[in-house]
Design an enzyme around this catalytic site. Structure first.
Site, mmCIF file in Angstrom:
data_model
loop_
_atom_site.group_PDB
_atom_site.id
_atom_site.type_symbol
_atom_site.label_atom_id
_atom_site.label_comp_id
_atom_site.label_asym_id
_atom_site.label_seq_id
_atom_site.Cartn_x
_atom_site.Cartn_y
_atom_site.Cartn_z
ATOM 1 C CE LYS A 34 -3.919 1.752 2.780
ATOM 2 N NZ LYS A 34 -4.728 1.450 3.985
ATOM 3 C CB SER A 69 -8.124 2.928 2.892
ATOM 4 O OG SER A 69 -7.274 2.428 3.909
ATOM 5 C CB SER A 106 -8.054 -0.072 5.745
ATOM 6 O OG SER A 106 -8.868 1.063 5.666
HETATM 7 N N1 GLN Z 1 -12.864 2.973 6.418
HETATM 8 C C1 GLN Z 1 -12.306 3.453 7.633
HETATM 9 C C2 GLN Z 1 -12.001 4.927 7.498
HETATM 10 O O1 GLN Z 1 -12.369 5.469 6.520
HETATM 11 C C3 GLN Z 1 -11.097 2.658 8.001
HETATM 12 C C4 GLN Z 1 -9.881 3.082 7.304
HETATM 13 C C5 GLN Z 1 -8.677 2.301 7.666
HETATM 14 O O2 GLN Z 1 -8.753 1.244 8.307
HETATM 15 N N2 GLN Z 1 -7.534 2.831 7.295
HETATM 16 O O3 GLN Z 1 -11.425 5.542 8.321
#
Ligand code: GLN
Length: 512
Positions: free
Chosen positions: A83, A158, A182
């Site tokens: 990532k 994400s 994520s």
């Molecule tokens: N979807 C969650 C957010 O938008 C989690 C994101 C993540 O785990 N980085 O914050």
């Protein structure tokens, strides 16, 4: 699928070390797959940066180190994707944001140093929601990523790019980050395995901070064993991250291997120096393992297809000897409101460093230094990141701190206590759905709050710091569904053993 892209890590490492397979051919197959995926779907837009020449060079170096040094690493000759918020030398680290456009880190994340020491070859940095804020990878400044199972749909987020690369067969192992789901959520949407380790299990050094009390690097694999291997390679204490634990690292990949196959898997194996002895229990026997079935994760309006697949997974685990008990985690429904106070609060502080001075592009202003800060940040951050910074600043401000931030921290403690109580009552693991829905269409969710609800079943584990993983348990309406296993702190070994058992018991059903 060409044979090379099909190999699991155990076979790949074995064949590379036996000299049957040249690492450069493995890397070439990865890039060939990346090209065909791009050509085939008019671009899934899952890779942000790659350097083929450097990757080939790394392949050659890995080959010579395999020839000269035994035992070979856990990921010897394995192509991996990262990532784009994990700092790497040689490739940009943009976090999917304009504010870091072209930025190359002068140092590398500890996890990356560790995986390279185990023979991994980093072939690409993957698309992501800007600064890891999102659940669909639509919030990337570099355009939305697409799901390889259905390019009209999101891969989740994400860490959507890494999940999609693993699902598309570009690399057997990928790395992402978790703050609130994520890794597990995109794993579920893309039909791969995704693991979030215990908070403190993996160093955060070189992981660009979003919400430091929640962030953790996580792993994707096509199989449970591959994901376990990926985690085993990077886990352990790091003097550069004071929140890492010195708890020894079990040989996770062996926990996800049948007993009779362990000697083969173990042959000439270079261990992570922090590893400890493993329990000699065979994963096909789950006698004595007690699963909790938390009622809050199975609300009445849960998608019936997802519920049915969880029930099938429960039946398969039961047939291996596990028992199930209905349990309650009463504060579950407060996880999203708590998460969306704590995470933005920490983000508003962490992201203050991106001001056009130390990192990335700078927007000139006729209004001096303050104008430069304002213009750089206004142009550099996208709408979701801006919303989070504003939200976070608000909940931390003098008049509202007690009403929001302090209260959220108190409720966070209650959520952690829910898990503690269940795990103290003789329950070893929990089985839940990973997500309330399958992958949705690109552009379908416009309301940010509705998007936040994608994380209702995953954000709890981040708030409590416990490990959790998602693995494929079947399909509904043709789309992959993930089942989630949650374990107590540092319970990854038992979690992998059960996940492997379930994967074996489901066989082809996991993807049908
Ligand atoms: N979807 C969650 C957010 O938008 C989690 C994101 C993540 O785990 N980085 O914050």
């Amino acid at each position: 699928m060409s044979e090379l892209n099909d190999l699991c890590c155990t076979d790949l490492v074995q064949r590379v070390t036996d000299g049957q397979l040249a690492v450069k051919d493995v890397v070439a197959a990865a890039f060939k797959r990346a090209d065909s995926v791009v050509a085939g779907h008019e671009g899934l837009n899952i890779i942000l940066h790659s350097d083929r020449k450097e990757s080939r060079k790394a392949a050659e170096e890995t080959l010579s180190s395999i020839a000269s040094a035994e035992p070979p690493g856990l990921l010897a000759g394995v192509p991996v994707v990262l990532k784009d918020n994990i700092a790497t030398l040689g490739l940009p680290t943009t976090c999917g944001s304009r504010i870091l456009d072209g930025y190359v880190s002068p140092y590398e994340a500890t996890a990356v140093t560790r995986m390279r020491a185990q023979g991994a070859i980093v072939i690409a940095k993957t698309n992501m929601d800007e600064f890891a804020m999102g659940s669909s990878t639509e919030n990337s400044a570099y355009g939305p990523a697409r799901n390889p199972h259905d390019p009209s749909r999101v891969p989740g987020g994400s860490s959507g790019g890494s999940a999609a690369c693993v699902a598309a067969g570009i690399a057997p192992v990928g790395f992402g980050s978790e703050t609130g789901g994520s890794v597990r959520q995109p794993a579920a949407f893309c039909g791969v395995v995704g693991v979030k380790p215990t908070y403190g299990r993996v160093s955060r050094f070189g992981l660009v901070a979003f919400a430091s009390s929640l962030d953790q690097i996580g792993v994707f694999g096509r199989t449970v064993n591959d994901a376990a291997r990926g985690l085993e390679a990077i886990a352990g204490f790091d003097p550069y991250d004071s929140t890492t634990s010195d708890e020894p690292v079990p040989e996770y990949s062996l926990a996800a291997t049948h007993l009779h196959e362990r000697p083969r898997a173990d042959k000439k194996r270079r261990k992570n120096p922090d590893t400890k002895e493993l329990s000699p229990k065979d994963p096909s026997d789950l006698k004595g393992v007690v699963f909790g079935w938390p009622r809050e994760y199975f609300p009445e309006n849960l998608d019936p297809g997802i519920r049915a697949l969880c029930e099938r997974a429960r039946d398969r685990l039961s047939s291996l000897g596990a028992t199930f008990r209905e349990v309650s985690l009463p504060h579950t429904s407060l996880a999203i409101p708590v998460y969306y106070i704590v995470a933005p609060a920490e983000a508003s502080s962490n992201l203050a460093r991106f001001d056009g001075v130390r990192y990335g592009p700078r927007v000139k202003s006729e209004f001096g230094l303050k104008g430069m800060y304002e213009d750089t940040r206004s142009e550099g951050f996208g709408p979701e990141v801006t919303r989070r910074i504003l939200l976070g600043t608000y909940v931390l401000s003098a008049g509202y701190y007690d009403a929001y931030y302090r209260k959220a921290q108190m409720v966070r403690t209650l959520i952690a206590q829910d898990f503690r109580e269940v795990f103290n009552s003789g329950v070893h693991l929990l089985l839940t759905p990973t997500t309330p829905t399958t992958a949705f269409e690109i552009g379908a969710i416009k309301d940010p709050y509705e998007m936040y609800l994608s994380d209702i079943f995953t954000a709890t584990a981040n708030l409590a710091g416990v490990p959790a993983m998602s693995l494929p348990i079947g399909r509904t309406n043709g789309l992959p569904v993930g089942g989630q296993i949650i374990a107590p702190h540092f319970g990854e070994e038992e979690m992998f053993r059960a996940a492997f058992a379930l994967e074996q018991a489901l066989g082809k059903e996991a993807h049908s």
